[in-house]
Design an enzyme around this catalytic site. Structure first.
Site, PDB file in Angstrom:
ATOM      1  N   TYR A   7      44.236  33.639  46.329  1.00  0.00           N
ATOM      2  CA  TYR A   7      44.236  34.933  46.080  1.00  0.00           C
ATOM      3  C   TYR A   7      43.201  35.549  46.769  1.00  0.00           C
ATOM      4  CZ  TYR A   7      40.721  33.668  42.285  1.00  0.00           C
ATOM      5  OH  TYR A   7      39.897  33.013  41.422  1.00  0.00           O
ATOM      6  N   GLU A   8      43.073  37.011  46.688  1.00  0.00           N
ATOM      7  CA  GLU A   8      42.360  37.834  47.793  1.00  0.00           C
ATOM      8  C   GLU A   8      42.644  37.712  48.965  1.00  0.00           C
ATOM      9  OE1 GLU A   8      40.783  40.225  46.490  1.00  0.00           O
ATOM     10  OE2 GLU A   8      40.606  39.680  44.122  1.00  0.00           O
ATOM     11  N   GLY A   9      44.104  37.446  49.627  1.00  0.00           N
ATOM     12  CA  GLY A   9      44.531  37.031  50.782  1.00  0.00           C
ATOM     13  C   GLY A   9      44.472  35.682  51.093  1.00  0.00           C
TER      14      GLY A   9
END
Length: 590
Positions: free
Chosen positions: A441-443
């Site tokens: 997550y978050e890229g």
């Protein structure tokens, strides 16, 4: 049962002796008089109590119970509500928040250390707070004064919480194709319609309101990412006098059943004409959201460090007690039938790998936090610009390298336990499950690698890297340092590869994608080598004050430079192989 004790001695060493945070704070007018060494130490002491005594005991029970979805409402695990109340009353949500709106205004150098404790104690609980802090950053930087006055103080106080709503069922990395729509209204508000998925804390029972930061497109928006706007959409509408009013048209459709972080509610949110307000300028929502995202990416990276530290503590304790076989050089525990497994070289390899990478990451997190503080508070324009460049360059490294090595350390810890590491009661298998999401997550880390190499390094013609490299050389110059040659050799390897890739990318469109992950790993090893060089200097300088601690630091540095940094040689060979080995196999032959 696993337990967590914050590594206060090492946190203080990094904050005070390696980076001399108090001297920096004293020369920045916004921080001078607001924070000093004694205040920082007091905050760390209290943070250790809150995380170790209040939040860590809920980690295993929260995992086993999980967040529950019942007819559109989410029930967090037992104990989370009471813990949140105490946590919020302590002001921890707003630790680094703007004091003008009720935040504590602490520097990021200190905040990253608290974040590590929080993630180490209980990653699921930590996420409810992390998203709130991130939402406040976007609001503080881009919202109107009226919106800031209405929302910031309540979020800092923990009465309300924040989320970040980007991903849709068909649009993850490619946000330019989102379908959520925003219809302007005569009163200046907007009606938001669409579905968002994977929303951390999108629904919960910890706070009386939830403030969603939502990416959506206006009716006349340009195609692609240049047509995205950012909106504030509260779960419960707020009256003019600040009191809560009617429920907004946003609902939780379900929560995900996940591999880990089970105490964190990961939600599907349906916006059915929900009323929202524009944050920043129309069609420039990504820029506003990335104010939040860059801090969040560092925070999620720190999840990797926190979980690695918890794994290391558990594994060391087990290795000192578990007896199996005799040491290669002969019996060490003469009064026992076997020796503790910490005497065995392979167990030491795993423990030292965990220790070296976790402590290197801790220092690097504080360093990036220092750059964020300079970018925010420095009054000299050149110093501020330099810090902003370093933040942009190093954020993808921090997010990806912290979490890659964090998973490695959790797996190492599980391996030290052997079969017991696969059993729930020891806590190691939960750490492996919980930390795994941080690479996604978050890229995803692959996206972080593309950002680093394609945008930050090659996109600047190598200028951003030259800035970082110049600092490393300045540190080594004129200094007698036992690892100066190893550090500079690794740096030169990174620089040479960067020059080579600048040329490769001109002729090969796949060159960046083929090299990016290994390049980030190599960059991470060089960055950690710089951190370890700085820690060695500090440990030698302060050795007489705490011989045992400093000797352990120096021995760990030796392991890093002799056993871990040489991995850069293999990474270089892999990068120089180019894209052909990846691209020559036809898709139908996989």
């Amino acid at each position: 049962m696993p337990s967590y004790n914050a590594p206060l001695r090492d946190l203080r060493f990094v904050l005070h002796q390696v980076f001399d945070g108090p001297s920096l704070w004293a020369r920045l007018p916004a921080l001078a008089g607001h924070i000093d060494a004694q205040t920082a130490d007091a905050i760390l002491e209290e943070a250790a109590k809150v995380t170790g005594e209040l939040i860590a005991p809920l980690n295993r029970s929260g995992d086993e119970e999980g967040a529950q979805w019942r007819d559109g409402a989410v029930v967090t695990p037992s104990g989370f509500q009471d813990a949140w109340k105490t946590y919020a009353e302590g002001g921890w949500v707003g630790l680094a928040g703007n004091p003008e709106h009720g935040g504590m205004g602490m520097p990021k150098m200190l905040a990253v250390q608290f974040e590590e404790m929080l993630y180490a104690a209980n990653s699921s609980f930590a996420l409810y707070s992390a998203l709130s802090a991130g939402a406040c950053l976007a609001l503080d930087a881009h919202a109107t004064p009226a919106l800031r006055d209405t929302y910031l103080g309540n979020i800092y106080a923990g009465r309300w919480a924040g989320t970040m709503c980007l991903t849709e069922p068909h649009a993850g990395t490619d946000l330019g194709i989102i379908r959520t729509r925003a219809e302007p209204q005569a009163d200046g508000s907007y009606l938001i319609s669409g579905t968002k998925i994977f929303i951390t804390g999108g629904e919960q029972d910890l706070t009386e309101n939830i403030i969603h930061m939502v990416l959506a497109k206006l009716p006349d928006a340009p195609a692609g990412p240049k047509g995205i706007s950012l909106f504030l959409v509260p779960k419960v509408l707020v009256n003019d006098d600040g009191s809560l009013g009617a429920r907004n048209a946003v609902n939780c459709g379900s929560i995900e059943h996940k591999m880990g972080i089970k105490g964190s509610a990961t939600c599907v949110l349906n916006f059915d004409g929900a009323r929202g307000w524009l944050i920043g300028e129309a069609n420039k929502g990504l820029a506003a959201m990335f104010t939040m995202m860059n801090y969040e990416r560092l925070s999620i990276g720190i999840q990797g460090i926190g979980c690695a530290e918890a794994s290391y503590q558990n594994a060391v304790a087990y290795a000192r007690e578990r007896i199996q076989s005799r040491a290669p050089g002969g019996p060490q525990a003469q009064d026992k039938v076997a020796d503790p497994i910490i005497v065995h070289p392979d167990v030491r390899r795993m423990l030292l790998s965990m220790k070296a990478m976790t402590e290197g990451g801790r220092a690097f997190a504080c360093y990036v936090g220092q750059q964020l503080d300079l970018a925010k508070y420095a009054e000299d324009a050149a110093e501020k610009a330099r810090a902003e460049t370093l933040v942009a360059l190093l954020t993808p490294v921090a997010k990806a390298f912290f979490t890659d090595t964090g998973l490695d350390s959790c797996v190492h810890g599980q391996q030290v336990f052997g079969g017991h590491g696969y059993i729930r009661e020891w806590g190691q298998e939960q750490l492996v499950r919980d930390v795994r999401i941080a690479q996604i997550y978050e890229g995803t880390n692959g996206i972080q690698a593309l950002d680093l190499l394609g945008r930050k390094v090659l996109g600047s013609g190598g200028e951003a890297l030259r800035l970082f490299a110049a600092e490393i050389r300045a540190f080594v110059h004129g200094r007698e340092h036992p690892y100066a040659s190893e550090l500079i050799e690794a740096l030169e390897r990174l620089e040479a590869l960067t020059g080579w890739l600048l040329q490769q990318a001109k002729a090969d469109p796949c060159a960046v994608g083929a090299a990016s992950v290994e390049y980030l790993q190599l960059f991470g090893h060089v960055a950690y080598a710089y951190m370890w060089a700085r820690m060695v200097s500090a440990a030698r300088q302060h050795h007489a004050e705490d011989p045992d601690f400093c000797q352990a630091k120096l021995a760990t540095a030796e392991f890093f430079f002799r056993r871990l940094l040489p991995r850069s040689l293999a990474l270089e060979a892999s990068i120089r192989a180019g894209s052909a080995p990846l691209m020559q196999l036809a898709a139908e032959l996989f």
